[in-house]
Design a protein around this motif. Structure first.
Motif, PDB file in Angstrom:
ATOM      1  N   VAL A   1      41.052 -16.438  -6.593  1.00 54.45           N
ATOM      2  CA  VAL A   1      40.488 -17.748  -6.888  1.00 54.45           C
ATOM      3  C   VAL A   1      41.652 -18.677  -7.176  1.00 54.45           C
ATOM      4  CG1 VAL A   1      39.064 -19.075  -8.505  1.00 54.45           C
ATOM      5  CG2 VAL A   1      38.356 -16.770  -7.830  1.00 54.45           C
ATOM      6  N   ASP A   2      41.708 -19.784  -6.450  1.00 66.28           N
ATOM      7  CA  ASP A   2      42.772 -20.767  -6.637  1.00 66.28           C
ATOM      8  C   ASP A   2      42.128 -22.149  -6.621  1.00 66.28           C
ATOM      9  OD1 ASP A   2      45.192 -22.074  -6.858  1.00 66.28           O
ATOM     10  OD2 ASP A   2      45.872 -21.571  -4.841  1.00 66.28           O
ATOM     11  N   ASP A   3      41.977 -22.750  -7.785  1.00 66.14           N
ATOM     12  CA  ASP A   3      41.336 -24.053  -7.924  1.00 66.14           C
ATOM     13  C   ASP A   3      42.324 -25.036  -8.543  1.00 66.14           C
ATOM     14  OD1 ASP A   3      38.975 -22.896  -7.061  1.00 66.14           O
ATOM     15  OD2 ASP A   3      38.067 -22.805  -9.043  1.00 66.14           O
TER      16      ASP A   3
ATOM     17  N   GLU B   1      44.564 -35.043 -11.486  1.00 63.99           N
ATOM     18  CA  GLU B   1      44.353 -36.081 -12.488  1.00 63.99           C
ATOM     19  C   GLU B   1      43.431 -37.196 -11.978  1.00 63.99           C
ATOM     20  OE1 GLU B   1      47.672 -38.770 -13.933  1.00 63.99           O
ATOM     21  OE2 GLU B   1      47.682 -37.162 -15.416  1.00 63.99           O
ATOM     22  N   CYS B   2      43.489 -37.489 -10.691  1.00 63.09           N
ATOM     23  CA  CYS B   2      42.689 -38.569 -10.105  1.00 63.09           C
ATOM     24  C   CYS B   2      41.216 -38.188  -9.944  1.00 63.09           C
ATOM     25  CB  CYS B   2      43.251 -38.967  -8.745  1.00 63.09           C
ATOM     26  SG  CYS B   2      43.170 -37.659  -7.511  1.00 63.09           S
ATOM     27  N   GLY B   3      40.908 -36.879 -10.085  1.00 60.98           N
ATOM     28  CA  GLY B   3      39.535 -36.420  -9.933  1.00 60.98           C
ATOM     29  C   GLY B   3      39.297 -35.621  -8.668  1.00 60.98           C
ATOM     30  N   CYS B   4      40.267 -35.594  -7.761  1.00 67.62           N
ATOM     31  CA  CYS B   4      40.135 -34.783  -6.545  1.00 67.62           C
ATOM     32  C   CYS B   4      40.235 -33.303  -6.917  1.00 67.62           C
ATOM     33  CB  CYS B   4      41.243 -35.131  -5.553  1.00 67.62           C
ATOM     34  SG  CYS B   4      41.155 -36.823  -4.926  1.00 67.62           S
ATOM     35  N   ARG B   5      39.616 -32.451  -6.074  1.00 63.84           N
ATOM     36  CA  ARG B   5      39.664 -31.015  -6.306  1.00 63.84           C
ATOM     37  C   ARG B   5      39.944 -30.276  -5.010  1.00 63.84           C
ATOM     38  NH1 ARG B   5      35.080 -28.451  -9.680  1.00 63.84           N
ATOM     39  NH2 ARG B   5      36.686 -26.884  -9.692  1.00 63.84           N
ATOM     40  N   ALA B   6      40.705 -29.209  -5.118  1.00 59.15           N
ATOM     41  CA  ALA B   6      40.983 -28.325  -3.984  1.00 59.15           C
ATOM     42  C   ALA B   6      40.677 -26.903  -4.434  1.00 59.15           C
ATOM     43  CB  ALA B   6      42.438 -28.440  -3.556  1.00 59.15           C
ATOM     44  N   MET B   7      39.830 -26.201  -3.676  1.00 59.71           N
ATOM     45  CA  MET B   7      39.412 -24.857  -4.053  1.00 59.71           C
ATOM     46  C   MET B   7      39.607 -23.901  -2.878  1.00 59.71           C
ATOM     47  SD  MET B   7      35.943 -26.161  -5.840  1.00 59.71           S
ATOM     48  CE  MET B   7      35.973 -27.722  -4.985  1.00 59.71           C
TER      49      MET B   7
ATOM     50  N   GLY C   1      37.290 -10.047   2.413  1.00 60.46           N
ATOM     51  CA  GLY C   1      38.268 -10.757   3.221  1.00 60.46           C
ATOM     52  C   GLY C   1      37.836 -12.148   3.648  1.00 60.46           C
ATOM     53  N   SER C   2      36.588 -12.503   3.395  1.00 65.81           N
ATOM     54  CA  SER C   2      36.129 -13.842   3.752  1.00 65.81           C
ATOM     55  C   SER C   2      36.760 -14.876   2.818  1.00 65.81           C
ATOM     56  CB  SER C   2      34.601 -13.925   3.698  1.00 65.81           C
ATOM     57  OG  SER C   2      34.135 -13.696   2.385  1.00 65.81           O
ATOM     58  N   VAL C   3      36.840 -16.099   3.313  1.00 63.67           N
ATOM     59  CA  VAL C   3      37.509 -17.170   2.576  1.00 63.67           C
ATOM     60  C   VAL C   3      36.619 -18.404   2.560  1.00 63.67           C
ATOM     61  CG1 VAL C   3      39.538 -18.686   2.526  1.00 63.67           C
ATOM     62  CG2 VAL C   3      39.776 -16.318   3.273  1.00 63.67           C
ATOM     63  N   ARG C   4      36.591 -19.100   1.427  1.00 64.08           N
ATOM     64  CA  ARG C   4      35.922 -20.397   1.333  1.00 64.08           C
ATOM     65  C   ARG C   4      36.961 -21.408   0.875  1.00 64.08           C
ATOM     66  NH1 ARG C   4      30.860 -22.782  -2.137  1.00 64.08           N
ATOM     67  NH2 ARG C   4      30.789 -24.703  -0.944  1.00 64.08           N
ATOM     68  N   ILE C   5      37.040 -22.498   1.620  1.00 57.33           N
ATOM     69  CA  ILE C   5      37.953 -23.593   1.280  1.00 57.33           C
ATOM     70  C   ILE C   5      37.114 -24.849   1.127  1.00 57.33           C
ATOM     71  CG2 ILE C   5      39.880 -25.018   2.073  1.00 57.33           C
ATOM     72  CD1 ILE C   5      40.799 -22.550   3.696  1.00 57.33           C
ATOM     73  N   ARG C   6      37.325 -25.548   0.023  1.00 63.31           N
ATOM     74  CA  ARG C   6      36.554 -26.764  -0.239  1.00 63.31           C
ATOM     75  C   ARG C   6      37.478 -27.783  -0.894  1.00 63.31           C
ATOM     76  NH1 ARG C   6      30.954 -28.127  -0.910  1.00 63.31           N
ATOM     77  NH2 ARG C   6      30.647 -29.605  -2.604  1.00 63.31           N
ATOM     78  N   ASN C   7      37.535 -28.974  -0.318  1.00 58.92           N
ATOM     79  CA  ASN C   7      38.311 -30.084  -0.881  1.00 58.92           C
ATOM     80  C   ASN C   7      37.359 -31.244  -1.116  1.00 58.92           C
ATOM     81  OD1 ASN C   7      40.636 -28.574  -0.613  1.00 58.92           O
ATOM     82  ND2 ASN C   7      41.166 -29.467   1.338  1.00 58.92           N
ATOM     83  N   VAL C   8      37.396 -31.774  -2.326  1.00 57.51           N
ATOM     84  CA  VAL C   8      36.501 -32.857  -2.716  1.00 57.51           C
ATOM     85  C   VAL C   8      37.335 -34.012  -3.249  1.00 57.51           C
ATOM     86  CG1 VAL C   8      34.548 -33.505  -4.181  1.00 57.51           C
ATOM     87  CG2 VAL C   8      34.731 -31.157  -3.330  1.00 57.51           C
TER      88      VAL C   8
ATOM     89  N   VAL D   1      36.525 -31.153   3.087  1.00 60.59           N
ATOM     90  CA  VAL D   1      36.585 -29.855   3.774  1.00 60.59           C
ATOM     91  C   VAL D   1      35.635 -28.914   3.059  1.00 60.59           C
ATOM     92  CG1 VAL D   1      38.037 -27.882   4.365  1.00 60.59           C
ATOM     93  CG2 VAL D   1      39.006 -30.172   4.412  1.00 60.59           C
ATOM     94  N   ASP D   2      34.814 -28.209   3.829  1.00 60.86           N
ATOM     95  CA  ASP D   2      33.937 -27.177   3.286  1.00 60.86           C
ATOM     96  C   ASP D   2      33.788 -26.102   4.362  1.00 60.86           C
ATOM     97  OD1 ASP D   2      32.298 -25.714   1.666  1.00 60.86           O
ATOM     98  OD2 ASP D   2      30.580 -27.063   1.819  1.00 60.86           O
ATOM     99  N   GLU D   3      34.689 -25.126   4.322  1.00 60.41           N
ATOM    100  CA  GLU D   3      34.752 -24.098   5.349  1.00 60.41           C
ATOM    101  C   GLU D   3      34.465 -22.730   4.762  1.00 60.41           C
ATOM    102  OE1 GLU D   3      38.560 -24.271   7.236  1.00 60.41           O
ATOM    103  OE2 GLU D   3      38.324 -26.376   7.781  1.00 60.41           O
ATOM    104  N   HIS D   4      33.714 -21.937   5.519  1.00 58.60           N
ATOM    105  CA  HIS D   4      33.384 -20.563   5.155  1.00 58.60           C
ATOM    106  C   HIS D   4      33.774 -19.671   6.328  1.00 58.60           C
ATOM    107  CE1 HIS D   4      30.590 -22.110   2.005  1.00 58.60           C
ATOM    108  NE2 HIS D   4      30.500 -23.088   2.876  1.00 58.60           N
TER     109      HIS D   4
END
Length: 59
Positions: free
Chosen positions: A16-18, A22-28, A35-42, A50-53
């Motif tokens: 888990v890497d979140d 400071e500006c409110g943006c998030r990268a997860m 082995g599956s990966v979920r990437i989400r950038n808000v 980005v919201d990839e599975h």
């Protein structure tokens, strides 16, 4: 950019890497035991950039 990063994982492959900036943006990035990966950038305004599975079993 300044922010807070949270990382954790285990020997079986969970990662888990979140980052909350400071500006409110998030990268997860979450890598699961299978082995599956979920990437989400808000963006700070809530817009999902980005919201990839990678798992085949997810809809």
């Amino acid at each position: 950019m300044n922010g807070v990063r949270h990382r954790e994982g285990d020997a079986a492959g969970l990662l888990v890497d979140d980052v909350a900036y400071e500006c409110g943006c998030r990268a997860m990035r979450h890598q699961f035991h299978d082995g599956s990966v979920r990437i989400r950038n808000v963006r700070h305004d809530g817009k999902v950039l980005v919201d990839e599975h990678s798992a085949d079993h997810e809809a």
